[in-house]
Design a protein around this motif. Sequence first.
Motif, PDB file in Angstrom:
ATOM      1  N   LEU A 326       0.717  -1.298  -0.078  1.00  0.00           N
ATOM      2  CA  LEU A 326       0.015  -0.040   0.026  1.00  0.00           C
ATOM      3  C   LEU A 326       0.926   1.424   0.158  1.00  0.00           C
ATOM      4  CD1 LEU A 326      -2.938  -1.008   2.470  1.00  0.00           C
ATOM      5  CD2 LEU A 326      -2.948  -0.687   0.014  1.00  0.00           C
ATOM      6  N   THR A 327       2.017   1.207   0.566  1.00  0.00           N
ATOM      7  CA  THR A 327       2.930   2.219   0.453  1.00  0.00           C
ATOM      8  C   THR A 327       3.696   2.455  -0.818  1.00  0.00           C
ATOM      9  OG1 THR A 327       4.658   1.051   1.633  1.00  0.00           O
ATOM     10  CG2 THR A 327       3.443   2.709   3.106  1.00  0.00           C
ATOM     11  N   GLY A 328       3.357   1.548  -1.756  1.00  0.00           N
ATOM     12  CA  GLY A 328       3.824   1.418  -3.024  1.00  0.00           C
ATOM     13  C   GLY A 328       5.220   1.002  -3.225  1.00  0.00           C
ATOM     14  N   GLU A 329       6.014   0.777  -1.942  1.00  0.00           N
ATOM     15  CA  GLU A 329       7.143   0.163  -2.071  1.00  0.00           C
ATOM     16  C   GLU A 329       7.337  -0.819  -3.229  1.00  0.00           C
ATOM     17  OE1 GLU A 329       9.348  -1.000   1.447  1.00  0.00           O
ATOM     18  OE2 GLU A 329       8.443   0.543   2.294  1.00  0.00           O
ATOM     19  N   VAL A 330       6.322  -1.903  -3.117  1.00  0.00           N
ATOM     20  CA  VAL A 330       6.586  -3.200  -4.009  1.00  0.00           C
ATOM     21  C   VAL A 330       6.299  -2.675  -5.455  1.00  0.00           C
ATOM     22  CG1 VAL A 330       5.663  -5.430  -4.224  1.00  0.00           C
ATOM     23  CG2 VAL A 330       5.765  -4.409  -1.971  1.00  0.00           C
ATOM     24  N   SER A 331       5.119  -2.212  -5.673  1.00  0.00           N
ATOM     25  CA  SER A 331       4.794  -1.836  -6.954  1.00  0.00           C
ATOM     26  C   SER A 331       6.128  -1.004  -7.656  1.00  0.00           C
ATOM     27  CB  SER A 331       3.423  -0.850  -7.331  1.00  0.00           C
ATOM     28  OG  SER A 331       2.572  -1.651  -6.446  1.00  0.00           O
ATOM     29  N   LEU A 332       6.617  -0.218  -6.951  1.00  0.00           N
ATOM     30  CA  LEU A 332       7.364   0.795  -7.570  1.00  0.00           C
ATOM     31  C   LEU A 332       8.690  -0.064  -7.703  1.00  0.00           C
ATOM     32  CD1 LEU A 332       7.203   4.099  -5.327  1.00  0.00           C
ATOM     33  CD2 LEU A 332       6.474   3.601  -8.059  1.00  0.00           C
ATOM     34  N   GLY A 333       8.949  -0.894  -6.864  1.00  0.00           N
ATOM     35  CA  GLY A 333      10.203  -1.478  -7.064  1.00  0.00           C
ATOM     36  C   GLY A 333      10.045  -2.485  -8.303  1.00  0.00           C
ATOM     37  N   LEU A 334       8.853  -3.138  -8.475  1.00  0.00           N
ATOM     38  CA  LEU A 334       8.876  -4.110  -9.505  1.00  0.00           C
ATOM     39  C   LEU A 334       8.843  -3.370 -10.728  1.00  0.00           C
ATOM     40  CD1 LEU A 334       5.922  -6.369  -8.161  1.00  0.00           C
ATOM     41  CD2 LEU A 334       8.476  -6.931  -8.655  1.00  0.00           C
ATOM     42  N   GLU A 335       7.997  -2.159 -10.830  1.00  0.00           N
ATOM     43  CA  GLU A 335       7.974  -1.524 -12.115  1.00  0.00           C
ATOM     44  C   GLU A 335       9.465  -1.029 -12.593  1.00  0.00           C
ATOM     45  OE1 GLU A 335       4.972   1.585 -11.779  1.00  0.00           O
ATOM     46  OE2 GLU A 335       3.566  -0.119 -11.903  1.00  0.00           O
ATOM     47  N   LEU A 336      10.263  -0.348 -11.657  1.00  0.00           N
ATOM     48  CA  LEU A 336      11.890  -0.163 -11.841  1.00  0.00           C
ATOM     49  C   LEU A 336      12.476  -1.185 -12.637  1.00  0.00           C
ATOM     50  CD1 LEU A 336      12.753   1.980  -8.954  1.00  0.00           C
ATOM     51  CD2 LEU A 336      12.759   2.556 -11.193  1.00  0.00           C
ATOM     52  N   GLU A 337      11.910  -2.458 -11.789  1.00  0.00           N
ATOM     53  CA  GLU A 337      12.789  -3.760 -12.301  1.00  0.00           C
ATOM     54  C   GLU A 337      12.386  -3.996 -13.767  1.00  0.00           C
ATOM     55  OE1 GLU A 337      15.167  -5.652 -10.923  1.00  0.00           O
ATOM     56  OE2 GLU A 337      15.006  -7.067 -12.091  1.00  0.00           O
ATOM     57  N   PHE A 338      11.205  -3.991 -13.963  1.00  0.00           N
ATOM     58  CA  PHE A 338      10.697  -3.894 -15.242  1.00  0.00           C
ATOM     59  C   PHE A 338      11.379  -3.262 -16.300  1.00  0.00           C
ATOM     60  CE2 PHE A 338       7.393  -2.684 -18.338  1.00  0.00           C
ATOM     61  CZ  PHE A 338       7.426  -3.911 -19.307  1.00  0.00           C
ATOM     62  N   LEU A 339      11.424  -2.047 -16.032  1.00  0.00           N
ATOM     63  CA  LEU A 339      11.784  -0.954 -16.994  1.00  0.00           C
ATOM     64  C   LEU A 339      13.210  -1.089 -17.083  1.00  0.00           C
ATOM     65  CD1 LEU A 339       9.719   2.063 -15.974  1.00  0.00           C
ATOM     66  CD2 LEU A 339       9.438   0.889 -18.229  1.00  0.00           C
ATOM     67  N   LEU A 340      13.948  -1.317 -15.996  1.00  0.00           N
ATOM     68  CA  LEU A 340      15.435  -1.600 -16.436  1.00  0.00           C
ATOM     69  C   LEU A 340      15.589  -2.960 -17.079  1.00  0.00           C
ATOM     70  CD1 LEU A 340      18.300  -0.666 -15.800  1.00  0.00           C
ATOM     71  CD2 LEU A 340      18.139  -2.227 -13.626  1.00  0.00           C
ATOM     72  N   ARG A 341      15.040  -3.830 -16.909  1.00  0.00           N
ATOM     73  CA  ARG A 341      15.387  -5.209 -17.508  1.00  0.00           C
ATOM     74  C   ARG A 341      14.812  -5.172 -19.052  1.00  0.00           C
ATOM     75  NH1 ARG A 341      15.022 -10.817 -15.346  1.00  0.00           N
ATOM     76  NH2 ARG A 341      15.359  -9.912 -13.283  1.00  0.00           N
ATOM     77  N   ASN A 342      13.911  -4.637 -19.318  1.00  0.00           N
ATOM     78  CA  ASN A 342      13.307  -4.474 -20.697  1.00  0.00           C
ATOM     79  C   ASN A 342      13.619  -3.323 -21.438  1.00  0.00           C
ATOM     80  OD1 ASN A 342      12.069  -7.142 -20.479  1.00  0.00           O
ATOM     81  ND2 ASN A 342      10.455  -6.346 -19.367  1.00  0.00           N
ATOM     82  N   ASN A 343      14.597  -2.468 -20.996  1.00  0.00           N
ATOM     83  CA  ASN A 343      14.848  -1.292 -21.555  1.00  0.00           C
ATOM     84  C   ASN A 343      15.320  -1.539 -23.029  1.00  0.00           C
ATOM     85  OD1 ASN A 343      15.403   1.484 -22.472  1.00  0.00           O
ATOM     86  ND2 ASN A 343      17.749   0.810 -21.642  1.00  0.00           N
ATOM     87  N   HIS A 344      14.424  -0.831 -23.971  1.00  0.00           N
ATOM     88  CA  HIS A 344      14.662  -1.017 -25.584  1.00  0.00           C
ATOM     89  C   HIS A 344      14.903   0.125 -26.248  1.00  0.00           C
ATOM     90  CE1 HIS A 344      13.914  -5.188 -25.405  1.00  0.00           C
ATOM     91  NE2 HIS A 344      14.137  -5.385 -26.743  1.00  0.00           N
ATOM     92  N   SER A 345      15.250   1.242 -25.412  1.00  0.00           N
ATOM     93  CA  SER A 345      15.525   2.615 -25.915  1.00  0.00           C
ATOM     94  C   SER A 345      16.923   2.586 -26.934  1.00  0.00           C
ATOM     95  CB  SER A 345      15.846   3.783 -24.860  1.00  0.00           C
ATOM     96  OG  SER A 345      16.934   3.425 -24.475  1.00  0.00           O
ATOM     97  N   ASP A 346      16.799   3.344 -27.988  1.00  0.00           N
ATOM     98  CA  ASP A 346      17.682   3.342 -29.065  1.00  0.00           C
ATOM     99  C   ASP A 346      18.634   4.623 -29.001  1.00  0.00           C
ATOM    100  OD1 ASP A 346      19.020   3.108 -31.355  1.00  0.00           O
ATOM    101  OD2 ASP A 346      17.212   2.517 -32.546  1.00  0.00           O
ATOM    102  N   LEU A 347      19.928   4.555 -28.406  1.00  0.00           N
ATOM    103  CA  LEU A 347      20.563   5.791 -28.354  1.00  0.00           C
ATOM    104  C   LEU A 347      20.858   6.219 -29.550  1.00  0.00           C
ATOM    105  CD1 LEU A 347      23.074   5.035 -25.311  1.00  0.00           C
ATOM    106  CD2 LEU A 347      20.933   6.425 -25.150  1.00  0.00           C
ATOM    107  N   LEU A 348      20.753   5.676 -30.683  1.00  0.00           N
ATOM    108  CA  LEU A 348      21.219   5.915 -31.918  1.00  0.00           C
ATOM    109  C   LEU A 348      20.370   7.203 -32.240  1.00  0.00           C
ATOM    110  CD1 LEU A 348      23.464   5.790 -33.770  1.00  0.00           C
ATOM    111  CD2 LEU A 348      22.034   4.167 -35.038  1.00  0.00           C
ATOM    112  N   ILE A 349      19.050   7.182 -31.944  1.00  0.00           N
ATOM    113  CA  ILE A 349      17.976   8.158 -32.355  1.00  0.00           C
ATOM    114  C   ILE A 349      18.501   9.546 -31.801  1.00  0.00           C
ATOM    115  CG2 ILE A 349      15.809   8.885 -32.157  1.00  0.00           C
ATOM    116  CD1 ILE A 349      14.860   5.994 -32.046  1.00  0.00           C
TER     117      ILE A 349
END
Lengths: 997, 228
Positions: A326-349
């Motif tokens: 409820l304080t968001g610790e879990v969700s925030l942590g998981l979302e960060l984890e997901f975004l870092l793990r799956n990051n597909h940004s293209d630095l060349l752009i």
Amino acid sequence: MPASVLTSAAGVIALLDETQPQLQAFALGKLNGLVDTFWAEISESVRRIEELYEDEAFHNRQLAALVASKVYYHLGSFGDALEFALGAGELFNVNENSEFVHTIVSKCIDRYIALRNPDAAQDVLTSAGVEQAAAAGGDIDARLVALVDRMFERCLTHGSYRQAIGIALESRRIDIFQRAIAEASDTSAVLGYCMNISNTLITSRAFRDSVLAVLVDQYMCLPEPDLINVCQCLIFLNNPERVAQTLRDLLEGRLCGAAGAERGVLVAYQIAFDVFESATQQFVHRVVAHLLQLSGVAIPEPTAADAAPEPTLEKDSPIARLYAILTGEVSLGLELEFLLRNNHSDLLILKNTKLATQRNSICHGGTVIANALMHAGTGIDTFLRQDLAWVRRAAHWAKFNVTASLGVVHKGHIKESFNILSPYLPKGGSESGAGPFAEGGGLFALGLIHANHGKKAIPFLVEQLKNATHSRTDEGYCEGDIVRHGGSLGLGLAAMGTATPELFGELRAVLNTDSAVAGEAAGIGMGLIMLGTGHSECLDEMLRYAHDTAHEKIIRGLAIGMALMLYEREELADAHIELMAADKDPVLRYGAMLAVSLAYAGTGNNKAINRLLHVAVSDVSDDVRRAAVIGLGFVLFRDSKQVPGVVSLLSESYNPHVRYGAALALGVSCAATGSADAIELLEPLSNDPVDFVRQGAMIALAMVLIQQSDAQTPKAASTRKLFEKVIGERHEDVMAKFGAVLAQGLIEAGGRNVTISLQSRIGHTRTSSVVGLLLFTQHWFWHSMTHFISLAFTPTTLIALNKNLKMPQVKFHSAAKPSQFAYPPALVPPKVETKEKVTTAVLSYTKAKSTKRKADKAAAIARGEAVSMDTSVPGSPLQSAPSSPGAEEKSLESALAEKAAEKKEDVKEVEPDFELLTNPARIVPDQVHVTSLRDERYRTVLKSALVGGIVIVEDNTPELPEELIEIAIPTPKVSAANTVGDEADEPEPPQPFEYTL
Amino acid sequence: MTIANANALLSKLRGEWTATKPNHQLCGDLLIQLKIALTELSFLPTAGVQSAEELLLAREVLEIGALHSIAVGDFAAFDRYAVQLRTYYFDYAAAIPTSSQRSLLLGLHLLRLLSQQQIGDFHVALERLNSVTLTSDPFVRFPIALEQHIMEGLDHQVFAAVQNVPHPSYVPFMEQLLQTLRSNAESDKLKLSVGDARKLAAKIELHDYSAQVIQNALGYAKELERIV
């Protein structure tokens, strides 16, 4: 003898003029049968029939009314037809299956609804009957009620409960509504339907609340109470106490019947995640407080050192876990984890953009922001670190923006926020800091990171606001103002919706310095703190100050703030909106339009739309008109299909501000839909002769096309090309270029793993998204406001958690070709000369590596699919579907693994028509419907269909050891010396990149 | 009420009506009773095969009723009988033998329409008649000839025709027709002056009207600019 056919009804009509009532009745009976054929002839005598109806002594008055009604129906005069049908009483048979009956019944219901519910009456004002009725003072004809009641009876006896519910809700008949639900056979489906329409179709807040109260009761009455939906209703009803009570009951195993406490705990977790996702910060706080109280946990008193101390909870106990959720610790942590793990940004752009716009400071700022958007929430700031000399060119407010952009990149990283930002935060005391601009930006960044989760940041921000200096520099500006600017925005974000009077007081103090720079931010911050409270004293105070001050910036800040305070107030906001809309100061009228957008966001309220449309074409100030048009996007976002139609005329207006507004309205309402209609309107606008219209159109295009793959929307690729072209063009206006740079950032936002969505997966309005987007639209005046869009980003993820809130190894089955929802292909570098850049550009490898480390079969699949994504030709012949898809997953896996191996040699392999995704998976919104959990070991708790987000799964074989997914988030190593302006000590990027393949 | 009862009533009516000095009051009462009786049988059928007996019964009642209404001067009632009879004369013509009174009553109806100046209805009624009836039937020829005279403006021919009506029951309608023609001739005198007056009025109005058109056009232009 041949059957003869009547050629005229004249004979029968003539009988009406006889003096004997028997003959007249006989004639009417005949006419009732003839009227469908001879209505034209009969219509000439309809006066005579009416006379008969009006004759009190005549016994067959009702029959006369019925015939008259049919005649008027054929004449197309439905108002009269309805009037006489009511006169016909029982003779009007609602069960008859004829067009006449259908038409009259629908007219009857329309009128009834209009009478019961005057707000809806606007829709049908054209029908004369309503006007008459309105003139009569809203007293409803008893005959009308009787007819509608008969309709309800019919619906209920025929089992068309949905119709009955729909009509009952529109006509505000709670009694019928309750009965329909009680009698319905498929109660849970009907309840789902009610829930859906009550949130989408009922515009009156008061009535919606009473409907939801009924729904809560009904959900609880089910044999297995649907607690998820109960809690959703309770969020709408703003009843945190009952949510807490429900959670407590679940923990103690009271609500789950035979399944017992263990299951109850899992259900409680799931509900807590949903509540956290849907509800406001304030609501969640109250749930937490109440839950702790119920559980007998002492809530420590705030002390001077720690304004919000943690309660002492037994580690890993269910209550501690609930608290963490409820304080968001879990969700925030998981979302960060997901975004870092799956990051597909293209630095060349980004690199290409940087090269193309090197000489321009505005585009420089734009590129910095684009980088922030592309990496929002991933915590990857490689791009900035790779070329610090370039970054260092940012001076003054540009520096503020660069620093603030770190907040976007690290959004949600609340544990490490102070470490990450330490070089930029004010030091206090004698230590020299990073300069006012960096410090202000740092405070803003802190707010962005802690947006909605401000507990830890608030005391610090308050202190910095107090400490900021008031002395002036030689150039005449006050350095403290810049710090206060960032601090006020930061505090507003961190304390969003908490409605804390003390914090409001802090910002009032900032406002009272009457500095344009600080005051503007203070106004916005005040609004954010009091978000959606509609606190009239605060509003009056702000309005008074806005009238007193001479600074337009402050007035604008206050106007935005007031609009924020009226968020979701609907009718309750009308008085204040009226006041602001009638003001002679255009900036306040501008605020009024924002207030309409926010107060009625997502309601589709007709009155609000009318007001916006009226102002959009009539106000003398361009700003006000622009805001009014953009507001349409907010009010109508739930009904995004309608928006292109509504704004299509406006998008061709002679006034470029209106065109710009139309573009953004499309962007806001159709965000992430890939709507072809919206794109059709936006494309011509992206070639507009006026530079800022092009800017708006490109931003809107990016919003509409975010996360759309080429397979979903053919325009996705060409739009990306358009942005590139505009940026590369030598003679393009800077405004348009800036728009293109931002658009590039937006369309690739969050490592291509986030979407912009104004409503949650369950259909709640996402407060932070709406607020974020609205403040984003303020970038017109102030580029720093662009950062607010990070509030609107939501990771498109599906994460399964076990009972310990850890991610087990779970596979999701997505029944679509991988290319359907694939990432866009990475840019191909032009030549060998930039070999360095090529290596860094292929980021998809990050994911592959982390999985490979575990020597898991999944790795092979993931890599195999990555290959197939890049190489397979869309539209290649399909592989036939496996006949029983769920049967043997293992064999599927191994088959896929083999296929992946083969592909290395023969890349022209056919594309499979399904895809297995590992936990945590990227599931874009359109993909949700085709995704299911197919796992032998785990099954979902409660949720029958996956809707994305976080799902708790139940382990079928708890005795076996679980395979868990490692957490990959590194602790950032940031040294104090590492400021943006300091090249000397360049730290390692968070994730070292390797290049293979 | 059964068909037998109705038939009994009808024969009573027939007896009274064909008497040398019929009691009109009694006939009227009998007619009302019969019509109510008919509503319980298949009166004015709308579709399908009907029993010939009932059709014949109803037709005779209506025929006597029509002639009776002329005799008592209730022309509205005649109109009703006439249109009701059409159902039996045309729609159900194939189901029952042709009535001996048919030509007389059709002719009367035509004359009645002519006397009311319902020229449109008159021609509609003509359309339903076959060419033999139109050219050779004296009852029908008579109103047709009158109509031609009126169209050609030969009013004196109409006035002369009073002398040779084909049946005494034509007389009341003939009188009506002559009355109509007379009042028409009077109103014709006024027509010219009405026309002049209208022209004059139009001239005055034109001025106001054009001003209003300009005003409207300006208003539209303003609105248009606002919207776009």
